[in-house]
Design a protein around this motif. Structure first.
Motif, PDB file in Angstrom:
ATOM      1  N   GLY A  43       0.808  -1.210   0.000  1.00 49.40           N
ATOM      2  CA  GLY A  43       0.000   0.000   0.000  1.00 49.40           C
ATOM      3  C   GLY A  43       0.839   1.256   0.000  1.00 49.40           C
ATOM      4  N   THR A  47       0.951   4.328  -2.681  1.00 46.86           N
ATOM      5  CA  THR A  47       0.723   5.731  -2.333  1.00 46.86           C
ATOM      6  C   THR A  47       1.863   6.609  -2.808  1.00 46.86           C
ATOM      7  OG1 THR A  47      -0.474   4.992  -0.376  1.00 46.86           O
ATOM      8  CG2 THR A  47       0.146   7.302  -0.446  1.00 46.86           C
ATOM      9  N   PHE A 125      -3.325  -4.494   1.668  1.00 46.81           N
ATOM     10  CA  PHE A 125      -3.685  -3.455   0.704  1.00 46.81           C
ATOM     11  C   PHE A 125      -4.931  -3.830  -0.097  1.00 46.81           C
ATOM     12  CE2 PHE A 125      -2.540  -1.171  -3.436  1.00 46.81           C
ATOM     13  CZ  PHE A 125      -3.069   0.033  -3.013  1.00 46.81           C
ATOM     14  N   GLN A 131      -5.077  -5.991  -6.546  1.00 44.30           N
ATOM     15  CA  GLN A 131      -3.783  -5.314  -6.511  1.00 44.30           C
ATOM     16  C   GLN A 131      -3.083  -5.403  -7.861  1.00 44.30           C
ATOM     17  OE1 GLN A 131      -1.028  -5.376  -3.189  1.00 44.30           O
ATOM     18  NE2 GLN A 131      -2.505  -6.527  -1.962  1.00 44.30           N
ATOM     19  N   MET A 198     -10.115  -1.735  -2.058  1.00 44.65           N
ATOM     20  CA  MET A 198      -8.729  -1.594  -1.633  1.00 44.65           C
ATOM     21  C   MET A 198      -8.692  -0.799  -0.327  1.00 44.65           C
ATOM     22  SD  MET A 198      -7.270  -2.934  -4.409  1.00 44.65           S
ATOM     23  CE  MET A 198      -5.575  -2.387  -4.462  1.00 44.65           C
ATOM     24  N   ASP A 199      -7.541  -0.802   0.328  1.00 48.39           N
ATOM     25  CA  ASP A 199      -7.362   0.009   1.527  1.00 48.39           C
ATOM     26  C   ASP A 199      -7.461   1.482   1.136  1.00 48.39           C
ATOM     27  OD1 ASP A 199      -6.437   1.505   3.661  1.00 48.39           O
ATOM     28  OD2 ASP A 199      -4.821   0.118   4.165  1.00 48.39           O
ATOM     29  N   GLN A 202      -4.642   4.101   1.703  1.00 46.86           N
ATOM     30  CA  GLN A 202      -3.440   4.042   0.876  1.00 46.86           C
ATOM     31  C   GLN A 202      -3.747   4.139  -0.610  1.00 46.86           C
ATOM     32  OE1 GLN A 202      -1.945   0.310   2.642  1.00 46.86           O
ATOM     33  NE2 GLN A 202      -0.283   1.497   3.563  1.00 46.86           N
ATOM     34  N   GLU A 203      -4.934   3.740  -1.026  1.00 46.62           N
ATOM     35  CA  GLU A 203      -5.356   3.926  -2.410  1.00 46.62           C
ATOM     36  C   GLU A 203      -6.026   5.282  -2.477  1.00 46.62           C
ATOM     37  OE1 GLU A 203      -6.818   4.832  -5.326  1.00 46.62           O
ATOM     38  OE2 GLU A 203      -8.567   3.563  -4.945  1.00 46.62           O
ATOM     39  N   GLY A 208     -10.155   3.483  -2.925  1.00 48.88           N
ATOM     40  CA  GLY A 208     -10.370   2.049  -2.819  1.00 48.88           C
ATOM     41  C   GLY A 208     -11.497   1.495  -3.661  1.00 48.88           C
TER      42      GLY A 208
END
Length: 510
Positions: A43, A47, A125, A131, A198-199, A202-203, A208
């Motif tokens: 993740g 980022t 992530f 992913q 997604m997280d 971090q996305e 996400g």
């Protein structure tokens, strides 16, 4: 959140490269820092790479926003440093390889490796399938943008130093890169699992939302396919039709945007915000763009610019088109620049906020590209409907009113060539401070709008047009000189200059 992750990465992320000639060159394989973690967080890799997304709106916070200058959107307010067209002639791809493309490759490798894919620093992530699909899609965005700037570059043999002992990768043609990207994007399209996310911490691009990544994937394929219209229309049609059937952006909220954060300030915060003293008056609205909006009676003018801004307070009714004035790019002396800047409107406050949201690949652009494809007979869709939808999406995105009246005043022409030109004109109007390379590509491919050069610009370069590519950065070529020299010889007749056309660009922009 992005600021915190940015700080963490300065201290911890692996130093990686993609396209080099030696283990210690700028484009070597993966060079491990002794301070780097042995278990890179997927993740955080993502980022970090996201920070490179807005570099294709404007190059950087430095005094050289050529992507918006050469597309007719902005102009200098103090001098003629870039108006002469002699300043930006090369583009180094290495930092984007290092900071973005290779990070996506690492995420893909971590998720393909049975030993790492289920580890928490990877799996947290998102799902393995998502992913890989998201990383492949974002990598394609970067590679499309890079090859549309410089042309052929390492791809098929890049990042294979450790695995295959290839330290001097060949330069692939744009045709080969586009083909590879289209296949990779198509292959992962079916992997997107929209039932999971997604997280979102971090996305940071779509929060996400996997369904939006899926639409962006198809949109990128259409962006590449439409550029084949003059060089390989049969392939372009087939690829476009498949991507269109898969489904690109339709709602404004589907757009691929970038919101700046504290410490990661928007470009016009640096060069347009009245409270940022260092660069507060260096660029303003280009007269050519302002005048075109005025000629069309386009109410987006009132959202893009303001009479009371960082260049000073101008008299007049803010809803009066005639009250807005721009600045000519390319005067022979500083005096006219300063005089025009003193009377010019300013870029609107919304773009000058430190946490501004900029469109990158917008839904308006997507729909208007689909409209062009419909005119060409590449898809079974009504071009006029897509044209109108694209204009409405642009109005909605910038907050302008009166889209229906505007469309009625500017209907899509029945003649196919004129229709394509009008669609391209509307993409230009909608593209202000979005993906500058895409706007530049439209102009290069279609010669719309017909951007004029001043006599000073013509005499300073001996050319009759704005640059149509950038030469390779010396860091890139020195690291892989033999293959770089071969690419220049093969694809550009031995002349690595800013006026050598790319493969898909056959327009006469004189």
């Amino acid at each position: 959140m992005r600021t915190n992750i940015k700080s963490i990465f300065i201290a911890s992320v692996l130093t990686v490269t993609l396209a080099g000639c030696s283990k210690f060159g700028e484009f070597g394989d993966i060079n491990l820092s002794p301070n780097s973690p042995s278990n890179p967080n997927a993740g955080m890799l993502f980022t970090r790479a996201c920070m490179y997304v807005p570099n294709f709106i404007m190059t950087s916070t430095s005094y050289d926003p050529w992507m918006q200058l050469w597309t007719g959107y902005i102009a200098e307010t103090m001098n003629n440093q870039f108006g002469s067209l002699t300043s930006t002639v090369q583009y180094a791809t290495g930092s984007t390889y290092l900071g973005a493309v290779e990070q996506m490759n690492r995420i893909i490798r971590l998720n393909q490796d049975e030993k790492t894919k289920d580890e928490l620093y990877v799996s947290s992530f998102g799902s393995t399938a998502n992913q890989i699909a998201v990383a492949t899609t974002l990598k394609a965005y970067f590679m499309m943008s890079l090859t549309d700037i410089v042309g052929p570059m390492p791809y098929s043999e890049a990042s294979r130093g450790n695995s295959d002992d290839i330290w001097k990768p060949k330069f692939d043609s744009i045709q080969e890169i586009y083909t590879a990207l289209d296949k990779e994007l198509s292959d992962v399209y079916g992997q997107f699992d929209t039932s999971s996310s997604m997280d979102k911490a971090q996305e940071v691009l779509y929060g996400g939302d996997v369904s939006k990544w899926k639409k962006f994937n198809a949109t990128l394929r259409m962006m590449m396919a439409i550029k084949l219209s003059d060089v390989d229309p049969a392939t372009g049609k087939a690829r476009f039709a498949k991507a269109y059937a898969d489904g690109g952006m339709t709602a404004v909220a589907d757009g691929f945007n970038y919101t700046f954060s504290e410490g990661d300030f928007s470009w016009f915060y640096y060069i347009g915000n009245k409270d940022y003293k260092t660069r507060n008056t260096r660029f303003g609205p280009n007269k050519f763009f302002v005048d075109a909006l005025k000629e069309y009676k386009d109410p987006r003018l009132f959202k893009y610019f303001t009479l009371n801004g960082y260049l000073g307070n101008q008299p007049g009714d803010p809803t009066d088109f005639n009250a807005y004035k721009g600045i000519t790019l390319g005067h022979s002396t500083n005096n006219p620049v300063v005089e025009e800047a003193a009377a010019a409107c300013s870029v609107a406050d919304a773009y000058c906020e430190p946490k501004a949201t900029y469109g990158v690949i917008t839904t308006a652009r997507t729909l208007l590209v689909e409209a062009e494809a419909a005119v060409r007979g590449w898809i079974s869709a009504d071009a006029a409907t897509l044209y109108a939808a694209g204009i409405r999406a642009s109005f909605e995105f910038c907050g302008a009113k009166g889209a229906d009246e505007y469309i009625a005043a500017h209907p899509l022409p029945s003649d196919s060539q004129k229709a394509i030109e009008e669609i391209a004109m509307q993409r230009w109007f909608a593209g202000f401070l979005t993906h500058g390379v895409e706007a530049w590509s439209d102009w290069r491919r279609l010669n719309v709008p017909k951007l004029p050069l001043t006599s000073h610009q013509k005499s300073s370069t001996g050319q009759k047009t704005y640059p149509v590519r950038l030469g390779y950065g010396t860091g890139d070529t020195n690291a892989n000189k033999e293959n770089a020299d071969e690419a220049v010889k093969t694809y550009f007749g031995g002349n690595d200059t800013a006026w050598q056309r790319l493969w898909w660009d056959v327009a006469d922009n004189d």
